[in-house]
Design a protein around this motif. Structure first.
Motif, PDB file in Angstrom:
ATOM      1  N   MET A 322      -2.507 -33.832  -9.831  1.00  0.00           N
ATOM      2  CA  MET A 322      -1.892 -34.644 -11.120  1.00  0.00           C
ATOM      3  C   MET A 322      -0.904 -35.838 -10.911  1.00  0.00           C
ATOM      4  SD  MET A 322      -0.089 -33.105 -14.405  1.00  0.00           S
ATOM      5  CE  MET A 322      -1.534 -31.771 -14.751  1.00  0.00           C
ATOM      6  N   VAL A 323      -0.776 -36.978 -11.467  1.00  0.00           N
ATOM      7  CA  VAL A 323       0.037 -38.205 -11.300  1.00  0.00           C
ATOM      8  C   VAL A 323       0.288 -38.326 -12.481  1.00  0.00           C
ATOM      9  CG1 VAL A 323      -0.690 -38.613  -8.980  1.00  0.00           C
ATOM     10  CG2 VAL A 323      -1.596 -39.655 -11.036  1.00  0.00           C
ATOM     11  N   CYS A 324       1.486 -39.176 -12.674  1.00  0.00           N
ATOM     12  CA  CYS A 324       1.848 -40.162 -13.878  1.00  0.00           C
ATOM     13  C   CYS A 324       1.447 -41.716 -13.515  1.00  0.00           C
ATOM     14  CB  CYS A 324       3.205 -39.963 -14.196  1.00  0.00           C
ATOM     15  SG  CYS A 324       3.968 -41.037 -15.513  1.00  0.00           S
ATOM     16  N   LEU A 325       0.807 -42.050 -14.443  1.00  0.00           N
ATOM     17  CA  LEU A 325       0.329 -43.484 -14.021  1.00  0.00           C
ATOM     18  C   LEU A 325       1.470 -44.473 -14.107  1.00  0.00           C
ATOM     19  CD1 LEU A 325      -2.791 -43.601 -16.422  1.00  0.00           C
ATOM     20  CD2 LEU A 325      -2.725 -43.703 -13.753  1.00  0.00           C
ATOM     21  N   ARG A 326       2.411 -44.190 -14.634  1.00  0.00           N
ATOM     22  CA  ARG A 326       3.923 -45.112 -14.449  1.00  0.00           C
ATOM     23  C   ARG A 326       4.282 -45.225 -13.231  1.00  0.00           C
ATOM     24  NH1 ARG A 326       4.188 -43.295 -20.048  1.00  0.00           N
ATOM     25  NH2 ARG A 326       5.361 -41.274 -19.439  1.00  0.00           N
ATOM     26  N   ASP A 327       4.350 -44.070 -12.513  1.00  0.00           N
ATOM     27  CA  ASP A 327       4.774 -44.230 -11.136  1.00  0.00           C
ATOM     28  C   ASP A 327       3.917 -44.973 -10.411  1.00  0.00           C
ATOM     29  OD1 ASP A 327       6.859 -42.273 -11.503  1.00  0.00           O
ATOM     30  OD2 ASP A 327       5.838 -40.496 -11.258  1.00  0.00           O
ATOM     31  N   ILE A 328       2.673 -45.132 -10.522  1.00  0.00           N
ATOM     32  CA  ILE A 328       1.724 -45.760  -9.674  1.00  0.00           C
ATOM     33  C   ILE A 328       2.128 -47.241 -10.066  1.00  0.00           C
ATOM     34  CG2 ILE A 328      -0.757 -46.500  -9.414  1.00  0.00           C
ATOM     35  CD1 ILE A 328      -1.324 -43.717 -10.065  1.00  0.00           C
ATOM     36  N   LYS A 329       2.181 -47.643 -11.195  1.00  0.00           N
ATOM     37  CA  LYS A 329       2.520 -49.052 -11.676  1.00  0.00           C
ATOM     38  C   LYS A 329       3.901 -49.364 -11.112  1.00  0.00           C
ATOM     39  CE  LYS A 329      -0.104 -48.492 -16.000  1.00  0.00           C
ATOM     40  NZ  LYS A 329      -0.327 -48.529 -17.394  1.00  0.00           N
ATOM     41  N   ARG A 330       4.862 -48.584 -11.221  1.00  0.00           N
ATOM     42  CA  ARG A 330       6.221 -48.776 -10.689  1.00  0.00           C
ATOM     43  C   ARG A 330       6.218 -49.135  -9.264  1.00  0.00           C
ATOM     44  NH1 ARG A 330       8.382 -43.645 -14.224  1.00  0.00           N
ATOM     45  NH2 ARG A 330       8.973 -44.982 -16.054  1.00  0.00           N
ATOM     46  N   SER A 331       5.352 -47.982  -8.523  1.00  0.00           N
ATOM     47  CA  SER A 331       5.176 -48.389  -7.100  1.00  0.00           C
ATOM     48  C   SER A 331       4.707 -49.832  -6.699  1.00  0.00           C
ATOM     49  CB  SER A 331       4.323 -47.426  -6.370  1.00  0.00           C
ATOM     50  OG  SER A 331       5.100 -46.201  -6.859  1.00  0.00           O
ATOM     51  N   GLY A 332       3.750 -50.263  -7.386  1.00  0.00           N
ATOM     52  CA  GLY A 332       2.703 -51.647  -7.184  1.00  0.00           C
ATOM     53  C   GLY A 332       3.836 -52.636  -7.458  1.00  0.00           C
ATOM     54  N   ARG A 333       4.640 -52.420  -8.717  1.00  0.00           N
ATOM     55  CA  ARG A 333       5.646 -53.579  -8.953  1.00  0.00           C
ATOM     56  C   ARG A 333       6.755 -53.706  -7.812  1.00  0.00           C
ATOM     57  NH1 ARG A 333       8.337 -51.726 -13.739  1.00  0.00           N
ATOM     58  NH2 ARG A 333       9.677 -53.598 -13.500  1.00  0.00           N
ATOM     59  N   LEU A 334       7.093 -52.702  -7.307  1.00  0.00           N
ATOM     60  CA  LEU A 334       8.342 -52.638  -6.218  1.00  0.00           C
ATOM     61  C   LEU A 334       7.766 -53.128  -5.059  1.00  0.00           C
ATOM     62  CD1 LEU A 334      10.928 -51.813  -5.030  1.00  0.00           C
ATOM     63  CD2 LEU A 334       9.862 -49.651  -4.468  1.00  0.00           C
ATOM     64  N   LEU A 335       6.454 -52.907  -4.577  1.00  0.00           N
ATOM     65  CA  LEU A 335       5.888 -53.585  -3.370  1.00  0.00           C
ATOM     66  C   LEU A 335       5.680 -55.082  -3.529  1.00  0.00           C
ATOM     67  CD1 LEU A 335       3.364 -50.731  -2.188  1.00  0.00           C
ATOM     68  CD2 LEU A 335       5.709 -51.262  -1.129  1.00  0.00           C
ATOM     69  N   ALA A 336       5.205 -55.330  -4.602  1.00  0.00           N
ATOM     70  CA  ALA A 336       5.149 -56.793  -5.101  1.00  0.00           C
ATOM     71  C   ALA A 336       6.449 -57.719  -4.728  1.00  0.00           C
ATOM     72  CB  ALA A 336       4.470 -57.140  -6.236  1.00  0.00           C
ATOM     73  N   ARG A 337       7.360 -57.109  -5.349  1.00  0.00           N
ATOM     74  CA  ARG A 337       8.818 -57.899  -5.169  1.00  0.00           C
ATOM     75  C   ARG A 337       9.183 -57.888  -3.919  1.00  0.00           C
ATOM     76  NH1 ARG A 337       7.359 -57.034  -9.906  1.00  0.00           N
ATOM     77  NH2 ARG A 337       8.213 -57.740 -12.072  1.00  0.00           N
ATOM     78  N   PHE A 338       9.009 -56.682  -3.152  1.00  0.00           N
ATOM     79  CA  PHE A 338       9.425 -56.501  -1.727  1.00  0.00           C
ATOM     80  C   PHE A 338       8.850 -57.665  -1.137  1.00  0.00           C
ATOM     81  CE2 PHE A 338       8.615 -55.079   2.488  1.00  0.00           C
ATOM     82  CZ  PHE A 338       9.839 -54.913   2.840  1.00  0.00           C
ATOM     83  N   ILE A 339       7.467 -57.758  -1.070  1.00  0.00           N
ATOM     84  CA  ILE A 339       6.661 -58.709  -0.366  1.00  0.00           C
ATOM     85  C   ILE A 339       7.272 -60.202  -0.768  1.00  0.00           C
ATOM     86  CG2 ILE A 339       4.379 -59.750   0.069  1.00  0.00           C
ATOM     87  CD1 ILE A 339       3.634 -56.838  -0.191  1.00  0.00           C
ATOM     88  N   SER A 340       7.281 -60.418  -2.006  1.00  0.00           N
ATOM     89  CA  SER A 340       7.764 -61.730  -2.236  1.00  0.00           C
ATOM     90  C   SER A 340       9.160 -62.251  -1.958  1.00  0.00           C
ATOM     91  CB  SER A 340       7.391 -62.208  -3.788  1.00  0.00           C
ATOM     92  OG  SER A 340       8.532 -61.272  -4.577  1.00  0.00           O
ATOM     93  N   GLY A 341       9.923 -61.277  -1.676  1.00  0.00           N
ATOM     94  CA  GLY A 341      11.310 -61.575  -1.433  1.00  0.00           C
ATOM     95  C   GLY A 341      11.639 -61.398   0.266  1.00  0.00           C
ATOM     96  N   LEU A 342      10.388 -61.328   0.997  1.00  0.00           N
ATOM     97  CA  LEU A 342      10.529 -61.506   2.438  1.00  0.00           C
ATOM     98  C   LEU A 342      10.642 -62.724   2.883  1.00  0.00           C
ATOM     99  CD1 LEU A 342       7.808 -58.767   3.485  1.00  0.00           C
ATOM    100  CD2 LEU A 342      10.267 -58.416   3.518  1.00  0.00           C
TER     101      LEU A 342
END
Length: 353
Positions: A322-342
């Motif tokens: 069992m997971v929460c879909l919001r955690d998946i979405k937050r993780s994807g957003r975090l990684l995208a912002r991390f990559i765009s800021g490199l």
């Protein structure tokens, strides 16, 4: 395609370690329009490349995101005279959750079956006090040995059959969320990046054979040689009867691994990125790094600066993870912002551990 639709399709695919082709095909189709190139390496890793915005012929930095797409399952070891199929496990499976499970046997054609065992009514006194051993169970597909001839052979695989269940408040239960939830994070990340600018080439790798030894991550990293490697996996979520120090809460954001396998500067940048973007996150101390693709990434070639981002998950290695879909979405957003800021200064600094 929305995340929920993507995951629903992915979670109904069968793909035990070493037999992930169907899952890879579903990932390629689900990610369509989000990548520039894709390839399968000789081990079976699916590598999707989204190119960065480098200048001219100047080499672009490489970021590798890895989430394993294989699942735990079974291999047929014997066909009994009565038609029962004896089996062993592929990956770590608790035998206590197996009796009564629906399965698919992947022989010459797929056959539905169930895992059977001696009912409690006819167990002797000592048997009734103990958990059933896997060796005492069998898969029943409703056919005799003669009817199974040519359909099922020793060495064929089997997977648990379970349709995903959407629960209340964006909670999802299914088999194989370890770690196709991580593949969902990669999907969300590339969707976010499609609306951003980024310097780095992004390699989203759906790795194979993690459940039997982190093999895909080692091979994939050796091929890509990333400047930064981030493993996306699952960790144990809070549940009744389990101490808080062994778990992290669900629906409070991704858990950022911190330990000997995590480069401290990448960890610090992930934390800063989350805080700047208002993305909730948690810290997951990881003193023993051997259980995820992060270990395989870190140990490839001369060593790769590595991080670990995990999705809180309940009931790991069962058919109702069992997971929460919001955690998946937050993780994807975090990684995208991390990559765009490199930028190159940050990446250069990683060489000075």
């Amino acid at each position: 395609m929305q995340l929920e639709e993507f995951l629903n399709n992915l979670l109904t695919q069968s793909g035990v370690s070493g037999y992930e082709n169907n899952v890879a095909s579903a990932v390629v189709e689900g990610f369509r329009g989000l990548y520039d190139e894709f390839r399968l390496d000789p081990l079976g890793n699916l590598i999707l490349l989204k190119k960065g915005e480098g200048r001219g012929d100047e080499p672009r930095p490489r970021v590798m995101l890895a989430a394993h797409m294989d699942e735990i399952g079974f291999v047929i070891t014997k066909v009994e005279d009565e038609g029962g199929l004896r089996f062993s496990n592929i990956g770590g499976i608790d035998p206590r959750v197996l009796p009564g499970q629906e399965v698919i046997v992947h022989g010459k054609r797929d056959l539905m079956g169930v895992i059977g065992s001696k009912p409690p009514h006819i167990q002797d006194h000592d048997e009734a006090k103990k958990a059933m051993k896997r060796e005492d169970m069998f898969i029943d597909v409703g056919l005799t040995r003669a009817e199974l001839e040519g359909l099922v052979s020793v060495g064929d695989t089997a997977t648990i059959y379970r349709e995903p269940i959407i629960l209340k408040d964006e909670f999802l239960a299914a088999k194989a969320l370890d770690d196709r939830a991580g593949v969902g994070v990669l999907f969300t990340c590339l969707e976010e990046l499609s609306r951003m600018r980024h310097l780095a080439d992004v390699y989203c790798v759906s790795t194979v054979q993690e459940e039997v030894g982190i093999r895909g991550a080692i091979v994939g990293t050796y091929s890509i040689v990333p400047d930064v490697g981030i493993a996306v996996d699952v960790c144990h979520a809070d549940m009744p009867g389990v101490p808080e120090y062994d778990t992290v809460p669900m629906d409070k954001g991704p858990a950022l691994g911190f330990g000997p396998h995590v480069h401290p500067r990448i960890y610090e940048r992930l934390v800063k990125t989350a805080e700047d973007a208002g993305i909730p996150y948690q810290v997951d101390p990881s003193p023993y790094p051997g259980g995820t693709d992060a270990w395989g990434i870190q140990m490839a070639r001369e060593g790769i600066p590595t991080a670990l981002v995990s999705i809180p998950l309940r009931y790991m290695h069962t058919s109702v993870e069992m997971v929460c879909l919001r955690d998946i979405k937050r993780s994807g957003r975090l990684l995208a912002r991390f990559i765009s800021g490199l930028d190159k200064d940050f990446l250069e600094g990683l060489k000075c551990f």
